[in-house]
Design a protein around this motif. Structure first.
Motif, PDB file in Angstrom:
ATOM      1  N   GLU A 131      87.881  53.503  33.431  1.00 57.17           N
ATOM      2  CA  GLU A 131      86.905  54.020  34.005  1.00 57.17           C
ATOM      3  C   GLU A 131      86.626  53.439  35.203  1.00 57.17           C
ATOM      4  O   GLU A 131      87.859  52.361  35.017  1.00 57.17           O
ATOM      5  CB  GLU A 131      86.301  53.310  33.067  1.00 57.17           C
ATOM      6  CG  GLU A 131      85.464  52.293  32.388  1.00 57.17           C
ATOM      7  CD  GLU A 131      84.500  51.781  31.713  1.00 57.17           C
ATOM      8  OE1 GLU A 131      83.654  52.250  31.017  1.00 57.17           O
ATOM      9  OE2 GLU A 131      84.851  50.464  31.423  1.00 57.17           O
ATOM     10  N   PRO A 132      86.329  54.199  36.260  1.00 57.27           N
ATOM     11  CA  PRO A 132      85.801  53.041  37.106  1.00 57.27           C
ATOM     12  C   PRO A 132      84.375  52.039  37.342  1.00 57.27           C
ATOM     13  O   PRO A 132      83.500  51.906  36.532  1.00 57.27           O
ATOM     14  CB  PRO A 132      84.938  54.129  37.548  1.00 57.27           C
ATOM     15  CG  PRO A 132      84.203  55.022  36.517  1.00 57.27           C
ATOM     16  CD  PRO A 132      85.202  55.621  35.518  1.00 57.27           C
ATOM     17  N   VAL A 133      85.031  50.652  36.980  1.00 59.81           N
ATOM     18  CA  VAL A 133      83.974  49.258  37.232  1.00 59.81           C
ATOM     19  C   VAL A 133      84.728  48.802  38.790  1.00 59.81           C
ATOM     20  O   VAL A 133      85.529  48.799  39.162  1.00 59.81           O
ATOM     21  CB  VAL A 133      85.320  48.804  35.961  1.00 59.81           C
ATOM     22  CG1 VAL A 133      84.784  46.901  36.028  1.00 59.81           C
ATOM     23  CG2 VAL A 133      85.754  49.563  34.865  1.00 59.81           C
ATOM     24  N   HIS A 134      83.251  48.941  38.437  1.00 61.37           N
ATOM     25  CA  HIS A 134      82.649  47.666  40.274  1.00 61.37           C
ATOM     26  C   HIS A 134      82.750  46.639  40.098  1.00 61.37           C
ATOM     27  O   HIS A 134      83.300  45.974  38.817  1.00 61.37           O
ATOM     28  CB  HIS A 134      81.104  48.141  40.253  1.00 61.37           C
ATOM     29  CG  HIS A 134      80.744  47.532  41.733  1.00 61.37           C
ATOM     30  ND1 HIS A 134      81.321  47.804  42.652  1.00 61.37           N
ATOM     31  CD2 HIS A 134      80.105  46.637  41.853  1.00 61.37           C
ATOM     32  CE1 HIS A 134      80.380  47.494  44.136  1.00 61.37           C
ATOM     33  NE2 HIS A 134      79.352  46.706  42.935  1.00 61.37           N
ATOM     34  N   TRP A 135      83.326  45.474  40.936  1.00 59.43           N
ATOM     35  CA  TRP A 135      83.601  44.281  41.326  1.00 59.43           C
ATOM     36  C   TRP A 135      83.259  43.111  42.009  1.00 59.43           C
ATOM     37  O   TRP A 135      82.741  43.641  42.573  1.00 59.43           O
ATOM     38  CB  TRP A 135      84.970  44.087  41.789  1.00 59.43           C
ATOM     39  CG  TRP A 135      85.213  42.811  41.925  1.00 59.43           C
ATOM     40  CD1 TRP A 135      85.814  41.809  43.229  1.00 59.43           C
ATOM     41  CD2 TRP A 135      85.991  42.085  40.878  1.00 59.43           C
ATOM     42  NE1 TRP A 135      86.362  40.396  42.533  1.00 59.43           N
ATOM     43  CE2 TRP A 135      86.409  40.786  41.181  1.00 59.43           C
ATOM     44  CE3 TRP A 135      86.115  42.436  39.253  1.00 59.43           C
ATOM     45  CZ2 TRP A 135      87.064  39.665  40.620  1.00 59.43           C
ATOM     46  CZ3 TRP A 135      86.351  40.775  38.796  1.00 59.43           C
ATOM     47  CH2 TRP A 135      86.869  40.080  38.963  1.00 59.43           C
ATOM     48  N   VAL A 136      82.372  42.781  41.235  1.00 58.50           N
ATOM     49  CA  VAL A 136      81.272  41.725  41.908  1.00 58.50           C
ATOM     50  C   VAL A 136      81.238  40.489  42.017  1.00 58.50           C
ATOM     51  O   VAL A 136      82.115  39.573  41.078  1.00 58.50           O
ATOM     52  CB  VAL A 136      79.872  41.915  40.615  1.00 58.50           C
ATOM     53  CG1 VAL A 136      78.630  41.052  41.015  1.00 58.50           C
ATOM     54  CG2 VAL A 136      79.592  43.344  40.840  1.00 58.50           C
TER      55      VAL A 136
END
Length: 491
Positions: A219-224
């Motif tokens: 799944e597309p997981v945004h990095w914060v």
């Protein structure tokens, strides 16, 4: 306007930049790691140790040990899993690949300059001129960029030596510097060698995401990295200072896939202090995120934080409820860099020590009462890592892929371990034979040849193979494997 984005080594191998429509990417960080962890390169490394082809390996036993670890890294990588074992194997491949380089020493998540520091521009340029590590990537950068304007992404200081080499290959007049590090240190870069002749330095950095292979189900997981970069309604993972985690809204936590917190002092979850010395309360974060998603990187050597307090905190994280322990790092005080900042940390007075030749400073040396000295800090990190590592699967480094990996049920076999068949003299001075190598613990032992097929099947996932042995042999072998840390749970 579309960009042609060039990513130099060395940055987090589990992350990729988010591209806008029309953007083109040449990720030479990924290419560099792929080359140094490829079968051909690892076979060449092992052959070099076996034939005495590495200058640093005057000791035959040391050369034989490194041969085993190279082959074990190759075996772990060949499984094709994206887990802690893979990250440790990459670390072994990079470290041994760089040990003879005249300028750089590599780790999976770090780089050191031989006789210098990335905080000094002259040291960076000297290392860039001397290293031989990325000649193929330099050629690819030159060919790909020919006739085009290129954005050279510098996110961290670790990328500086490669960036210095690439900007000369591409041509400074056609290169735009970008990325967090480039923006933060723009004035110094404008006065430094080839960087000074860059066409521009943009205050722009891409958003980042986990590579699909490091995310559950791809799944597309945004990095914060800061609360301000969190996106509503988007799955995310991150590595944050406590004060940044405290800023996230309640709605953020339903989409969290994993978060590492950098903590310098943990008096209670109502008073947590990070790198910058600002205590905050994180009780609501624990409640909203749930302990299974959170991990703590514990900093050692913060102002006024002694060995006894740090040890107690580490043990609480290992044994108590709440977030897991990710590992230990040395505390470093963020550089003032000409800004007016309080010479206090968490209310404790301190004295900063400027380093004159550091034109790319990230940290300031300091003195503060009750603070561990450098040697004390190093010794404590080693002791705590050894103690905690027996009970907790610590992160193999500062990788996004580690922070986002919520631990599942433990397998019987340690994923960082492999059976290796030594073809020459082993590190024990004896001849060929099978060995069990554990990249997590750094240990290896010779295995009786008759038991090698049993242990290999165990490593491949056959958990019933021990039950087919006689009780005496099973008990002896199981005990040996447990002591070596290659069996996680004794069945």
């Amino acid at each position: 306007m579309a960009r042609r984005l060039l990513v130099p080594p060395l940055s987090d191998l589990s992350l990729a930049p988010d591209l806008a429509p029309g953007d083109e990417l040449l990720d030479l960080n990924a290419a560099f790691v792929d080359r140094l962890t490829g079968d051909a390169h690892l076979r060449g490394l092992a052959a070099g140790y076996a034939t005495g082809g590495h200058d640093a390996d005057d000791d035959p036993a040391e050369a034989a040990t490194k041969t085993l670890f190279v082959r074990a890294a190759g075996a772990v990588l060949a499984r094709g899993r994206h887990d802690a074992g893979r990250l440790r194997a990459v670390g072994v491949a990079l470290r041994l690949s760089g040990e003879d380089d005249p300028a750089l020493r590599l780790a999976g998540d770090d780089v050191e300059l031989v006789g210098g520091t990335t905080e000094a521009g002259t040291d960076v340029l000297s290392a860039a001129a001397r290293t031989t590590l990325w000649e193929p990537e330099t050629d690819r950068a030159r060919d790909w960029a020919r006739g085009h304007r290129v954005h050279l992404l510098i996110e961290t200081d670790q990328q500086l030596p490669a960036a210095a080499r690439f900007i000369e290959a591409v041509g400074p007049e056609r290169t735009v510097l970008c990325g967090r590090f480039a923006a933060d240190h723009a004035p110094a870069l404008r006065a430094l060698g080839p960087f000074a002749n860059a066409a521009d330095i943009e205050d722009w950095a891409p958003a980042w995401r986990l590579r699909p292979e490091w995310a559950a189900d791809g799944e597309p997981v945004h990095w914060v990295r800061r609360a301000a970069t969190w996106r509503a309604g988007v799955p995310w993972a991150g590595w944050l200072e406590p004060e940044e985690a405290a800023l996230l809204p309640e709605e953020a936590w339903s989409d969290c896939r994993g978060l590492a917190l950098t903590v310098a002092r943990l008096e209670s979850w109502a008073r947590v202090t990070g790198t910058h010395g600002t205590p905050v309360g994180l009780e609501h974060v624990l409640k909203l995120a749930g302990p299974g998603r959170l991990a703590v990187e514990l900093l050692v050597g913060a102002p006024g934080v002694g060995a006894e307090e740090t040890t107690a905190t580490a043990r609480r994280l290992v044994t108590g409820p709440g977030p897991r322990l990710a590992g230990f790092s040395a505390f470093r005080l963020p550089a003032a860099r000409g800004r007016t900042v309080p010479d206090t940390w968490g209310g404790l007075p301190l004295t900063r020590t400027a380093v004159g030749h550091h034109d790319l400073p990230r940290w300031d040396p300091f003195d503060a009462p009750g603070t561990l000295g450098r040697s004390e800090r190093t010794a404590l990190i080693g002791a705590l890592t050894g103690e905690s590592g027996t009970d907790t699967d610590l992160f193999p480094g500062r990788f996004a892929g580690s922070a986002a990996a919520v631990p599942g049920p433990e397998s019987l076999w340690e994923p960082s371990a492999a059976v290796v068949h030594e073809e020459g003299r082993g590190p024990d001075g004896r001849g060929p034979g099978p060995f069990v190598v554990n990249l997590r613990s750094g240990g290896a032992f010779r295995l009786h040849p008759r038991l090698a097929p049993v242990v290999e099947r165990l490593a491949s996932g056959d958990t019933t193979v021990l039950d087919r042995l006689g009780e005496t042999v099973r008990t002896k072998l199981s005990g040996q494997l447990v002591r070596a840390g290659v069996i996680r749970r004794h069945r």
